[in-house]
Design an enzyme around this catalytic site. Structure first.
Site, PDB file in Angstrom:
ATOM      1  N   GLY A 148       0.832  -1.204   0.000  1.00  0.00           N
ATOM      2  CA  GLY A 148       0.000   0.000   0.000  1.00  0.00           C
ATOM      3  C   GLY A 148       0.860   1.244   0.000  1.00  0.00           C
ATOM      4  O   GLY A 148       2.055   1.182  -0.285  1.00  0.00           O
ATOM      5  N   ASN A 149       0.257   2.378   0.297  1.00  0.00           N
ATOM      6  CA  ASN A 149       1.037   3.618   0.424  1.00  0.00           C
ATOM      7  C   ASN A 149       0.389   4.499   1.484  1.00  0.00           C
ATOM      8  O   ASN A 149      -0.606   4.123   2.095  1.00  0.00           O
ATOM      9  CB  ASN A 149       1.147   4.332  -0.931  1.00  0.00           C
ATOM     10  CG  ASN A 149      -0.210   4.703  -1.479  1.00  0.00           C
ATOM     11  OD1 ASN A 149      -0.929   5.506  -0.897  1.00  0.00           O
ATOM     12  ND2 ASN A 149      -0.595   4.090  -2.605  1.00  0.00           N
ATOM     13  N   TYR A 150       0.963   5.671   1.698  1.00  0.00           N
ATOM     14  CA  TYR A 150       0.567   6.494   2.846  1.00  0.00           C
ATOM     15  C   TYR A 150      -0.634   7.413   2.589  1.00  0.00           C
ATOM     16  O   TYR A 150      -0.973   8.219   3.441  1.00  0.00           O
ATOM     17  CB  TYR A 150       1.746   7.360   3.291  1.00  0.00           C
ATOM     18  CG  TYR A 150       2.923   6.553   3.773  1.00  0.00           C
ATOM     19  CD1 TYR A 150       2.860   5.883   4.991  1.00  0.00           C
ATOM     20  CD2 TYR A 150       4.087   6.464   3.022  1.00  0.00           C
ATOM     21  CE1 TYR A 150       3.928   5.140   5.440  1.00  0.00           C
ATOM     22  CE2 TYR A 150       5.171   5.721   3.461  1.00  0.00           C
ATOM     23  CZ  TYR A 150       5.081   5.057   4.675  1.00  0.00           C
ATOM     24  OH  TYR A 150       6.140   4.320   5.125  1.00  0.00           O
TER      25      TYR A 150
END
Ligand code: PMT
Length: 407
Positions: A213-215
């Site tokens: 995923g990412n932030y």
């Protein structure tokens, strides 16, 4: 802006009363004239002196001022108010409001007011879930009171939600939206336009417990969706896994998890959209296979996860863009920012790119602020660091300007 608006801020006795100080500050900063009415129990949590010094008016608690004998007219107060917000509203205050138990200045003012009333409940989970609280809340809703709560969406279906008080910034937004609908400050320039917005991250499953995923928090995309709805657009919001409430009840929201799901959902709406805004941080790659069971540490040698490319949603949609459609992409860069943004504009067949760089402090993921440069085929304009709410307004202003150029 709330310039010149008269707001009664009612505070009852709960631990969340400290948040009312922040709300009061926000209201005053937005230009409102605020009269605080605090219950006797409320004063156990927060001092009237703090409130008075922020509002510039003595906080009212009793019917009579002890030393002067001055009588506070709840009727006058009720008439003075353009809006009454009770935050925090404890289970007890809610019960008194629902049943007309006028034994303090706050509930008496509520019963006298002709103004719109909002209530931000705050209590523990069991009290919030109790059938009597549910009944009292339902009575307030039936009486026309607006409930501002992170669990507000669940009230309609009588489900149990959380009793936590809504954050002051979100209460401020609800108050501003109320006044906006009464007297729209901005002409609804996007009336009749269909807008699709992508927001948040995507999660690409590795096994049943892990993902890539990412932030991204979704804040930027949600603010854009909110602003488009505020300007009169018919908004569809396609979002990855985020922990944000839908910013406006008129927005149609689709929650997805992976890039493939975001692609499918976006594709089905984009054809009929006038404007598409791709603010999501989509994973460019996903594991080729999602393992059926959890990858075990002991049995496994160091696992190798083969990644395959995800569709580029903006580029795929851009490929099918019709002449009268306007597509906006974001570019999140770490270096060669402008060059990369200009390249994305052309490669993805977009009309505008909103560039943000992770090299700028306070910009990009998670935070409530962003610093952007808007890039079009013939122009590049940089903006200072602003709240994501104000950034969204700048982006939508520019879209409207570009649409009007084409007329
Ligand atoms: O959500 P927040 O915490 O508020 O953070 C906001 C943000 C940083 C996520 C947002 O401002 C932002 O920059 N979004 C785009 C992030 C990104 O993925 O940028 P990119 O340069 O990798 O992609 C360029 C464009 O193509 C973007 O419009 C993106 O949505 C789109 N894209 C990218 C890859 C892909 N597979 N599909 C896409 O649609």
């Amino acid at each position: 802006m709330l310039k010149g608006k008269h707001i009664v801020l009612g505070i009852s006795g709960g631990i969340a009363a400290y948040k009312s100080v922040f709300l009061l500050r926000l209201l005053v900063k937005a230009g409102a004239e605020v009269q605080v009415v605090i219950t006797p129990n409320g004063k156990e949590f927060i001092t009237p002196v703090t409130l008075s010094s922020l509002s510039g008016k003595p906080a009212i608690s009793e019917f009579f001022t002890a030393n002067t004998g001055e009588w506070h007219s709840h009727v006058d107060l009720g008439l003075w108010a353009d809006l009454m917000i009770i935050a925090p509203a404890t289970a007890s205050t809610i019960a008194k409001m629902a049943n007309g138990v006028a034994d303090n200045m706050l509930v008496t003012s509520y019963l006298s007011t002709k103004a719109h009333v909002m209530v931000a409940p705050a209590m523990d989970l069991d009290m919030w879930a109790h059938p009597s609280t549910r009944r009292n809340i339902a009575t307030l809703v039936a009486d026309g009171v607006e409930i501002i709560s992170p669990a507000a969406g669940e009230l309609a279906s009588h489900l149990v939600g959380k009793g936590r008080m809504e954050e002051p910034q979100n209460i401020l937004k609800a108050i501003e939206s109320y006044f906006d609908t009464l007297h729209p400050a901005v002409p609804p320039a996007l009336n009749g336009k269909k807008v699709i917005v992508t927001a948040g991250p995507t999660h690409e499953k590795i096994d049943p417990v892990r993902f890539i995923g990412n932030y991204s928090s979704g804040k930027m995309g949600f603010e854009i969706a909110r602003e488009c709805a505020r300007r009169g657009a018919d908004v569809t919001l396609v979002c990855g896994p985020v922990a944000l409430p839908t910013p406006n009840p008129d927005i149609e929201r689709f929650d997805v998890t992976s890039a493939l799901e975001m692609y499918e959902t976006t594709r089905s709406f984009v054809q009929s959209a006038d404007i598409a805004i791709f603010a999501a941080a989509v994973a460019d790659y996903r594991p080729e296979v999602c393992r059926e069971s959890k990858i075990k540490r002991e049995k496994q040698q160091e696992p190798v996860i083969k990644l395959v490319k995800n569709p580029d949603i903006a580029a795929e949609c851009g490929r099918g863009k019709r002449k009268n459609q306007f597509f906006v992409g974001f570019a999140l860069e770490t270096d060669n920012e402008l060059e990369n943004a200009q390249e994305k504009l052309v490669k993805k067949n977009l009309d505008m790119i909103v560039l943000n760089s992770l090299r700028d402090q306070g910009a990009g993921f998670q935070c409530d602020t962003n610093k952007i440069t808007i890039v079009t085929a013939d122009d590049t304009v940089s903006f200072p660091l602003k709240s994501k709410t104000d950034v969204a307004s700048d982006v939508v202003d520019r879209i409207i300007l570009e649409l009007n150029k084409g007329k």
